[in-house]
Design a protein around this motif. Sequence first.
Motif, PDB file in Angstrom:
ATOM      1  N   ILE A 115       0.831  -1.201   0.000  1.00 42.41           N
ATOM      2  CA  ILE A 115       0.000   0.000   0.000  1.00 42.41           C
ATOM      3  C   ILE A 115       0.869   1.256   0.000  1.00 42.41           C
ATOM      4  O   ILE A 115       0.610   2.203  -0.743  1.00 42.41           O
ATOM      5  N   LEU A 158       2.433   1.582  -3.566  1.00 37.14           N
ATOM      6  CA  LEU A 158       1.470   1.902  -4.619  1.00 37.14           C
ATOM      7  C   LEU A 158       0.829   3.271  -4.414  1.00 37.14           C
ATOM      8  O   LEU A 158       0.624   4.008  -5.384  1.00 37.14           O
ATOM      9  N   ALA A 159       0.536   3.626  -3.183  1.00 40.06           N
ATOM     10  CA  ALA A 159      -0.005   4.962  -2.909  1.00 40.06           C
ATOM     11  C   ALA A 159       1.036   6.021  -3.264  1.00 40.06           C
ATOM     12  O   ALA A 159       0.691   7.088  -3.791  1.00 40.06           O
ATOM     13  N   ARG A 195      -4.877   4.986  -6.118  1.00 37.69           N
ATOM     14  CA  ARG A 195      -5.879   5.089  -5.062  1.00 37.69           C
ATOM     15  C   ARG A 195      -5.973   3.732  -4.359  1.00 37.69           C
ATOM     16  O   ARG A 195      -6.125   2.699  -4.996  1.00 37.69           O
ATOM     17  N   VAL A 196      -5.882   3.762  -3.057  1.00 35.93           N
ATOM     18  CA  VAL A 196      -5.985   2.533  -2.260  1.00 35.93           C
ATOM     19  C   VAL A 196      -7.421   2.411  -1.771  1.00 35.93           C
ATOM     20  O   VAL A 196      -7.934   3.317  -1.122  1.00 35.93           O
ATOM     21  N   ILE A 250      -9.549  -3.286   2.823  1.00 30.48           N
ATOM     22  CA  ILE A 250      -8.973  -4.429   2.117  1.00 30.48           C
ATOM     23  C   ILE A 250      -9.003  -5.632   3.051  1.00 30.48           C
ATOM     24  O   ILE A 250      -8.716  -5.521   4.237  1.00 30.48           O
ATOM     25  N   VAL A 301      -5.387  -3.324  -5.068  1.00 35.02           N
ATOM     26  CA  VAL A 301      -5.173  -1.909  -5.405  1.00 35.02           C
ATOM     27  C   VAL A 301      -5.263  -1.706  -6.914  1.00 35.02           C
ATOM     28  O   VAL A 301      -5.904  -0.758  -7.383  1.00 35.02           O
ATOM     29  N   ASN A 327      -7.968   0.635  -9.591  1.00 33.30           N
ATOM     30  CA  ASN A 327      -7.429   1.720 -10.409  1.00 33.30           C
ATOM     31  C   ASN A 327      -7.462   1.474 -11.902  1.00 33.30           C
ATOM     32  O   ASN A 327      -7.376   2.422 -12.671  1.00 33.30           O
TER      33      ASN A 327
END
Length: 161
Positions: free
Chosen positions: A75, A78-79, A84-85, A89, A152, A156
Motif C-alpha cells: 500500500i 502503490l499509494a 488510489r488505495v 482491504i 489496489v 485503479n
Amino acid sequence: MATGLRSENRCTGAVQEGSGLARSVVCATALAALLAGTAEPLGADEMRCAGADVVVRASDRADAESACEGARQAIQFLAGEGLRVPDAIEVQVVDELPDVANREAVGAYLHAERRAYIIPFATFDVRTRHFGLRVDRSMYRSLAAHEVAHVVAAANFTVKQ
C-alpha cells in the motif's frame, strides 16, 4: 481516585476526569505500537493492520502479522506512485485457495469479492523453494504484498471484457 481535574485526552479527544498520567501512558503505548507496526486483534481470527485499512483473517498470529506487514508495504509503495488505495482491504489466510486458482498457486485475488487469499506460512514453508528462491517469512510477506497489489490495481485499472 478523582482529582477534580478535567482534561482533554489528546489520544482520543474525550474530556476526562482525573490525572493525565495514566492516559498519557496509554497513549504513548498505543502510539509506540502503531509506529512499531503491530496489529490490533479484532476477533479470534481477525486482525486489523496498524497503519493500513486492512483486515487479515488467519488462525495463526504470525501469519496475520506477516500479511499485515506485506500489505502495508504494498500500500505504501502503490499509494506513493499515485494509485488510489481502496477502503477495507481483506486478506484471508486459508488452507485451500478458491477453485479459480491453479493447483500450484500460493495466493489468489477474487475480483468479484474484492478479497485476497493466501495459504498459511506452514503450508508455504513446505516448499523449500518458490520461483527458485528460498521460502522464508520475507517471501511470505511478499506473497501478501503481491495479492494486496491485485486489490489496489483492480481499484485503479479496468480491462475490457
